[in-house]
Design an enzyme around this catalytic site. Sequence first.
Site, PDB file in Angstrom:
ATOM      1  N   VAL A  54     -16.955  33.030 -31.977  1.00 59.13           N
ATOM      2  CA  VAL A  54     -17.390  33.518 -30.663  1.00 59.13           C
ATOM      3  C   VAL A  54     -18.868  33.841 -30.770  1.00 59.13           C
ATOM      4  O   VAL A  54     -19.281  34.642 -31.608  1.00 59.13           O
ATOM      5  CB  VAL A  54     -16.587  34.755 -30.207  1.00 59.13           C
ATOM      6  CG1 VAL A  54     -17.157  35.309 -28.905  1.00 59.13           C
ATOM      7  CG2 VAL A  54     -15.123  34.381 -30.005  1.00 59.13           C
ATOM      8  N   ALA A  99     -22.594  37.185 -33.118  1.00 56.80           N
ATOM      9  CA  ALA A  99     -21.480  36.232 -33.164  1.00 56.80           C
ATOM     10  C   ALA A  99     -20.460  36.732 -34.179  1.00 56.80           C
ATOM     11  O   ALA A  99     -20.740  37.668 -34.934  1.00 56.80           O
ATOM     12  CB  ALA A  99     -21.979  34.849 -33.578  1.00 56.80           C
ATOM     13  N   LYS A 100     -19.307  36.157 -34.189  1.00 58.63           N
ATOM     14  CA  LYS A 100     -18.297  36.486 -35.208  1.00 58.63           C
ATOM     15  C   LYS A 100     -17.253  35.386 -35.206  1.00 58.63           C
ATOM     16  O   LYS A 100     -17.045  34.714 -34.190  1.00 58.63           O
ATOM     17  CB  LYS A 100     -17.613  37.820 -34.881  1.00 58.63           C
ATOM     18  CG  LYS A 100     -16.939  38.460 -36.064  1.00 58.63           C
ATOM     19  CD  LYS A 100     -17.941  39.244 -36.886  1.00 58.63           C
ATOM     20  CE  LYS A 100     -17.292  40.022 -37.994  1.00 58.63           C
ATOM     21  NZ  LYS A 100     -18.230  40.979 -38.580  1.00 58.63           N
ATOM     22  N   GLY A 101     -16.582  35.246 -36.323  1.00 58.31           N
ATOM     23  CA  GLY A 101     -15.537  34.226 -36.351  1.00 58.31           C
ATOM     24  C   GLY A 101     -14.650  34.395 -37.558  1.00 58.31           C
ATOM     25  O   GLY A 101     -14.726  35.404 -38.267  1.00 58.31           O
TER      26      GLY A 101
END
Length: 414
Positions: A54, A99-101
């Site tokens: 994301v 962001a992160k994932g």
Amino acid sequence: MLSDAHTYFHKAADVLGLSDDVRAILLAPKRTVKVKIVIEGEAGGLQSYEGYRVQHNDARGPMKGGLRFHPDMDEDHASALANLMTWKTAVVDIPYGGAKGGINCDPRSMSKKDLFQVTTRFVQEMKEVIGPLTDIPAPDVNTNAEIMGWIMSEYSRYAGFSPGVVTGKPLELFGSEGRAAATGRGVMDVLGAALKETGTAFADVTVAVQGFGNVGSNAARLIAEQGARIVAVADHTGGVSNDKGLDTVALAAWVAEHGGVKGFKGGAAFDGGEIITWDADVLVPAALENSITAENAPDVKASIIVEGANAPTSPDADAILNTRGVLIVPDILANAGGVTVSYFEWAQNIQHFKWDEERVNAELDKTMAKAYAAVRDVATEFETDLRTGAFILAIRRVAKAALARTYVATELPF
Ligand code: NAD
């Protein structure tokens, strides 16, 4: 989880008098990517996972945030944590968005070869959306320098030599000195600033730490080096306590060998769940989110909480603790040391230059001290807690940058 992250945002946005349309723009992710990852496992047969990234906001620079490998990983977690990254990079004022994932796999039950396959498949699926100038992953729960090295290597197959695509890499693959301990060091830095406010010395406090992975173990070691006593530590295997102070170096060696704190001989065993209400002056949650809830918050004994983990405190618990006068150094400030040194690593990578550890640590300490002071100033100005102060500071920075990039004649109330 996402709604919790938004609760804190709206509390600060209310103070700022931010309009609904600006809130909506700031909260909506720029891009959400979900991919299927299928590998032929070593044990035979196909194994299928879901991968997420994301990308929340890039108003202030390329998006930045960790990769988490955990069975609970899903779009909600990735969105909430991506959101936090946007505010975190703004609080420490580094030129990044958020962001992160991650992948919904459990590395503890996978062979190394399967983990390698899953990681490289993830890169193959994500290679169009990550990159040194767009989105730069880093380690998070259950990911480490080795995995970051695999990511760099796989991405470079497509894009050419690209060390700046990922941070937290091994030193021999253009990682930075000081990165492995950076989040823990930042936790130690802000605890020092909080203690200074209350006129207390490190040597006068006892500390309980939840989670003894990258963040918890380094924070515990560095805080102990300052003279504080680490009286209890818990992880997913259990808890261990010692009123005289745990030997954090020996404990780290034990965990490296046995996979958890359970069985460590340098202290007494306890049920790990008790760590949140341990009788200590300082609590450092450094495991997963929602450890401090409305149920256990009334029984928290610590007068200072330093959030090494992301989102360890539910909004209900936060309200209870604030009413009780507990000083909470919030995640978007307290654990920003990792992303700060990730920024130093990336800056070294794109300049093909190397800093020594002394310089990295000195720059980190300076950044954390400046961020703590900035957050404290805003909290004082608005007569609010440090978390709301941190969100106000971050929202102002991100909203101003976002508006400066467009020709829309919207006025901000600050
Ligand atoms: P890690 O995988 O190295 O360690 C996680 C730790 O949490 C382990 O000790 C594990 O045993 C423990 N844990 C897991 N479930 C638990 C449970 N139910 N009860 C008690 N302990 C439990 O992960 P990490 O990188 O140290 O990350 C920890 C937290 O810090 C996460 O919230 C992460 O998002 C956040 N964080 C990490 C970094 C970083 O640089 N690694 C930076 C900022 C924030």
